[in-house]
Design a protein around this motif. Structure first.
Motif, PDB file in Angstrom:
ATOM      1  N   PHE B  34       3.071   5.835  -2.964  1.00 13.49           N
ATOM      2  CA  PHE B  34       3.288   5.441  -4.351  1.00 13.49           C
ATOM      3  C   PHE B  34       2.079   4.665  -4.861  1.00 13.49           C
ATOM      4  CE2 PHE B  34       7.876   6.128  -3.860  1.00 13.49           C
ATOM      5  CZ  PHE B  34       8.055   5.890  -2.515  1.00 13.49           C
ATOM      6  N   TYR B  36       1.789   1.600  -7.756  1.00 13.49           N
ATOM      7  CA  TYR B  36       2.447   0.694  -8.693  1.00 13.49           C
ATOM      8  C   TYR B  36       1.372  -0.064  -9.466  1.00 13.49           C
ATOM      9  CZ  TYR B  36       7.150   1.121  -6.635  1.00 13.49           C
ATOM     10  OH  TYR B  36       8.376   1.571  -6.210  1.00 13.49           O
ATOM     11  N   PHE B  90      -1.457  -1.298  -7.005  1.00 10.61           N
ATOM     12  CA  PHE B  90      -1.100  -1.352  -5.595  1.00 10.61           C
ATOM     13  C   PHE B  90      -0.778   0.045  -5.076  1.00 10.61           C
ATOM     14  CE2 PHE B  90      -0.967  -5.851  -4.881  1.00 10.61           C
ATOM     15  CZ  PHE B  90      -0.632  -6.407  -6.103  1.00 10.61           C
ATOM     16  N   LEU B 102       8.893  -0.930   1.766  1.00 12.20           N
ATOM     17  CA  LEU B 102       7.608  -0.561   1.179  1.00 12.20           C
ATOM     18  C   LEU B 102       6.520  -1.446   1.776  1.00 12.20           C
ATOM     19  CD1 LEU B 102       8.502  -0.206  -2.617  1.00 12.20           C
ATOM     20  CD2 LEU B 102       8.462   1.575  -0.867  1.00 12.20           C
ATOM     21  N   PHE B 104       2.754  -2.592   1.093  1.00 14.14           N
ATOM     22  CA  PHE B 104       1.795  -2.634   0.001  1.00 14.14           C
ATOM     23  C   PHE B 104       0.383  -2.840   0.516  1.00 14.14           C
ATOM     24  CE2 PHE B 104       4.132  -3.015  -4.060  1.00 14.14           C
ATOM     25  CZ  PHE B 104       5.431  -3.050  -3.575  1.00 14.14           C
ATOM     26  N   GLY B 105      -0.575  -2.275  -0.206  1.00 15.33           N
ATOM     27  CA  GLY B 105      -1.966  -2.638  -0.001  1.00 15.33           C
ATOM     28  C   GLY B 105      -2.250  -3.986  -0.643  1.00 15.33           C
ATOM     29  N   THR B 106      -3.487  -4.419  -0.520  1.00 15.11           N
ATOM     30  CA  THR B 106      -3.866  -5.739  -1.026  1.00 15.11           C
ATOM     31  C   THR B 106      -4.171  -5.732  -2.525  1.00 15.11           C
ATOM     32  OG1 THR B 106      -6.106  -5.271  -0.296  1.00 15.11           O
ATOM     33  CG2 THR B 106      -4.733  -6.599   1.170  1.00 15.11           C
TER      34      THR B 106
END
Lengths: 111, 114
Positions: B34, B36, B90, B102, B104-106
């Protein structure tokens, strides 16, 4: 249709206190998840509940707990607050297929 | 275990020029991916999602992303940047085995230059 709602919007607590955050999912969504977003970082997974049962737990201490009610709303509780608990707490709901919808969050400040 | 790496912490583009936000993923199983977006003092909004159907995914506001398994990438693109695109983006991965955690990346902060 209303989106995910969270209350309160902002909260200020002192170290050692306890806090309860609330979340109402999108109508029809049975899954609720909680995330912590520290300033400057991506959200971190705390819990997921589905049909009132815990489906997943992230790497958070036992001071963090949650529950889901019959109407699918949810509460996140944090005991013995630490300065490091200051963050944006996000609630997300899901209809069961992949993809979650987030609320605006509760900004918690611990002094 | 799964993870995502967002290769740029900050991207600046001029209004009207293309946008490219890069993301690489790691997953032991077939992932769902995904993007976001988070505007200042706002919650997270789902831009688009890949769930093992078409590899080119179109999202809202003219964004799209291409899933490339051979490169383990899921880069986000937009042909022409608009001032309203300025936000934090993100990249997110999940593997659905009983829960929808989920990861998440940074984040990548996108700045649009007028």
């Amino acid at each position: 249709d209303a989106g995910v709602t969270q209350s309160p919007t902002h909260l200020i607590k002192t170290r050692g206190q306890q806090v309860t955050l609330r979340c109402s999912p999108i109508s029809g969504h049975k899954s609720v998840s909680w995330y912590q977003q520290v300033l400057g970082q991506g959200p971190q997974f705390i819990f997921q509940y589905y049909e009132k049962e815990e489906r997943g737990r992230g790497n958070f201490p036992d001071r963090f707990s949650a529950r889901q009610f019959p109407n699918y709303s949810s509460e996140l509780n944090v005991n013995a607050l630490l300065l490091g608990d200051s963050a944006l707490y996000l609630c997300a709901s899901s209809p069961g297929v992949r993809g979650q919808f987030f609320g605006p969050g509760t900004r918690l400040t611990v002094l | 275990a799964q993870s995502v790496t967002q290769l740029d912490s900050h991207v600046s583009v001029s209004e009207g020029t293309p946008v490219l936000l890069r993301c690489n993923y790691s997953s032991s199983y077939s992932p769902s991916l995904f993007w976001y977006v988070q505007h200042p003092n706002k919650g997270l909004q789902l831009l688009l999602k890949y769930t093992s159907a078409a590899t080119l995914v179109k999202g809202i506001n003219g964004f799209e992303a291409e899933f490339k398994k051979s490169e383990t990438s899921f880069h986000l693109t937009k042909p022409s940047a608009h001032m309203s695109d300025a936000a934090e983006y993100f990249c997110v991965v999940t593997i659905n085995f009983g829960n929808e955690k989920l990861t998440f990346g940074t984040g990548t902060r996108l700045t649009i230059i007028p």
